[in-house]
Design an enzyme around this catalytic site. Structure first.
Site, PDB file in Angstrom:
ATOM      1  N   LYS A  61     -21.243 -31.228  41.149  1.00 27.16           N
ATOM      2  CA  LYS A  61     -22.465 -31.842  41.684  1.00 27.16           C
ATOM      3  C   LYS A  61     -22.458 -33.358  41.419  1.00 27.16           C
ATOM      4  CE  LYS A  61     -25.017 -27.509  41.319  1.00 27.16           C
ATOM      5  NZ  LYS A  61     -26.053 -26.674  40.714  1.00 27.16           N
ATOM      6  N   GLN A  79     -29.499 -26.682  35.120  1.00 22.49           N
ATOM      7  CA  GLN A  79     -28.576 -25.656  35.594  1.00 22.49           C
ATOM      8  C   GLN A  79     -28.920 -24.308  34.963  1.00 22.49           C
ATOM      9  OE1 GLN A  79     -26.351 -26.097  37.985  1.00 22.49           O
ATOM     10  NE2 GLN A  79     -25.246 -24.168  37.846  1.00 22.49           N
ATOM     11  N   ASP A  98     -33.724 -28.631  43.210  1.00 22.85           N
ATOM     12  CA  ASP A  98     -33.319 -27.235  43.394  1.00 22.85           C
ATOM     13  C   ASP A  98     -34.289 -26.484  44.307  1.00 22.85           C
ATOM     14  OD1 ASP A  98     -30.957 -26.371  42.103  1.00 22.85           O
ATOM     15  OD2 ASP A  98     -31.910 -26.644  40.143  1.00 22.85           O
TER      16      ASP A  98
HETATM   17  N1  GUN Z   1     -27.138 -21.622  38.853  1.00 25.46           N
HETATM   18  C1  GUN Z   1     -26.530 -21.040  39.925  1.00 25.46           C
HETATM   19  N2  GUN Z   1     -26.898 -21.646  41.080  1.00 25.46           N
HETATM   20  C2  GUN Z   1     -27.758 -22.621  40.733  1.00 25.46           C
HETATM   21  C3  GUN Z   1     -28.478 -23.597  41.499  1.00 25.46           C
HETATM   22  O1  GUN Z   1     -28.415 -23.661  42.740  1.00 25.46           O
HETATM   23  N3  GUN Z   1     -29.262 -24.445  40.766  1.00 25.46           N
HETATM   24  C4  GUN Z   1     -29.362 -24.374  39.414  1.00 25.46           C
HETATM   25  N4  GUN Z   1     -30.171 -25.231  38.809  1.00 25.46           N
HETATM   26  N5  GUN Z   1     -28.715 -23.476  38.685  1.00 25.46           N
HETATM   27  C5  GUN Z   1     -27.912 -22.616  39.354  1.00 25.46           C
END
Ligand code: GUN
Length: 294
Positions: A63, A107, A130
């Site tokens: 990311k 996350q 998110d």
């Molecule tokens: N864990 C797995 N997918 C995601 C996501 O799209 N965002 C976040 N914050 N955690 C995740």
């Protein structure tokens, strides 16, 4: 324009997620350059990892890399497994109050002693890239797709870009009921007029449902080795269906065989994964725009 820009998103029954992601990332990069020239401020993403989930470090690294390539600044907080809920809430408050931060991403998963719902609810919805916070889920209920969850948003963007943007009369079957994938995807598919069925671990006779699917989205993700059998085999897929495999790092779908029966299938890797990153960047730009206008 490069040669790749002219190539189709679905080629020989394979959905080229990386190709589509690269196109969206280039659009974002151009948009960011214009916004920075206009406002004189770079957009900034801040990520937080709490604890030692094995996949999280890798996903978050990706990311950051994608953000930086698009001209988005980024910062990261790596917190130990022993972090208390109060400590995490304090950090989020600090990031909420910091005008130089436009997007906050905690996350998941986070350790069990911290309440996920409380943490997500504490993020300023304007900075919730998110799309998990109550205000953003509520907006999605009313049909708004800005700041919606990146993975499901990536899935419907694939459908949109292969021309399946109006799913009237089509049956979409989702195998997943999580807050990150299955639940927001219901709304995004309904927005496109699909008839939606949600299957999960307690569903009886999964093939009965999958065989009816014009759009089949599978996010089971329980294979632990290449030798494990696939969950979605050719006999479970309707001829001409679009099949989206969300499982990582090992797919649910028997890609090599299913692709000959389906209209198109996403590979793993190179399908939904890169799209999730592209949609996160789009969310960050939306968040930045919303904050810079106010
Ligand atoms: N864990 C797995 N997918 C995601 C996501 O799209 N965002 C976040 N914050 N955690 C995740």
């Amino acid at each position: 324009m490069s040669d790749d820009d002219l190539k189709p998103i679905c080629e020989e029954h394979e959905i080229k997620g990386r190709r589509l992601s690269n196109r969206i990332r280039t659009e974002v990069e151009n948009e960011v350059a214009e916004l920075v020239a206009h406002h004189g401020v770079s957009p900034k993403l801040v990520t937080v990892i709490v604890g030692e989930d094995p996949g999280s470090q890798m996903y978050v690294r990706m990311k950051h890399k994608a953000s930086n390539k698009a001209g988005i600044l980024s910062d990261h907080h790596d917190l130990p497994e022993t972090t208390t809920q109060a400590e995490l809430l304090r950090l989020i408050k600090k990031l909420n109050d910091d005008a130089s931060v436009h997007g906050i991403l905690v996350q998941l998963p986070i350790p069990k002693h911290i309440d996920e719902k409380t943490i997500i609810g504490s993020i300023n919805p304007l900075k919730d890239v998110d799309g998990f916070s109550p205000a953003n889920v509520y907006r999605l209920f009313y049909g708004g797709e800005d700041l919606s969850a990146a993975t499901p948003h990536g899935i419907v963007t694939i459908l949109d870009r292969i021309g399946w943007n109006d799913l009237s009369g089509k049956h979409a079957v989702i195998i997943n009921r999580s807050t990150i994938v299955g639940k927001p995807l219901i709304m995004l598919l309904l927005n496109r007029n699909a008839t939606v069925t949600v299957c999960h671990s307690r569903t009886k006779d999964l093939p009965f449902f999958t065989r009816q699917a014009d759009v089949l989205v599978s996010a089971i993700g329980r294979r632990t080795s290449e030798d494990d059998p696939f969950f979605i085999t050719t006999d479970m897929v309707k001829e001409g269906a679009v099949v989206i495999d969300v499982a990582t790092p090992l797919g649910d779908v028997d890609f090599e065989n299913v692709k000959d029966k389906a209209l198109c299938v996403t590979p793993v890797p190179g399908g939904v994964g890169p799209m999730t990153i592209a949609m996160l960047l789009k969310n960050l730009v939306s968040a930045y725009r919303a904050q810079m206008i106010e």
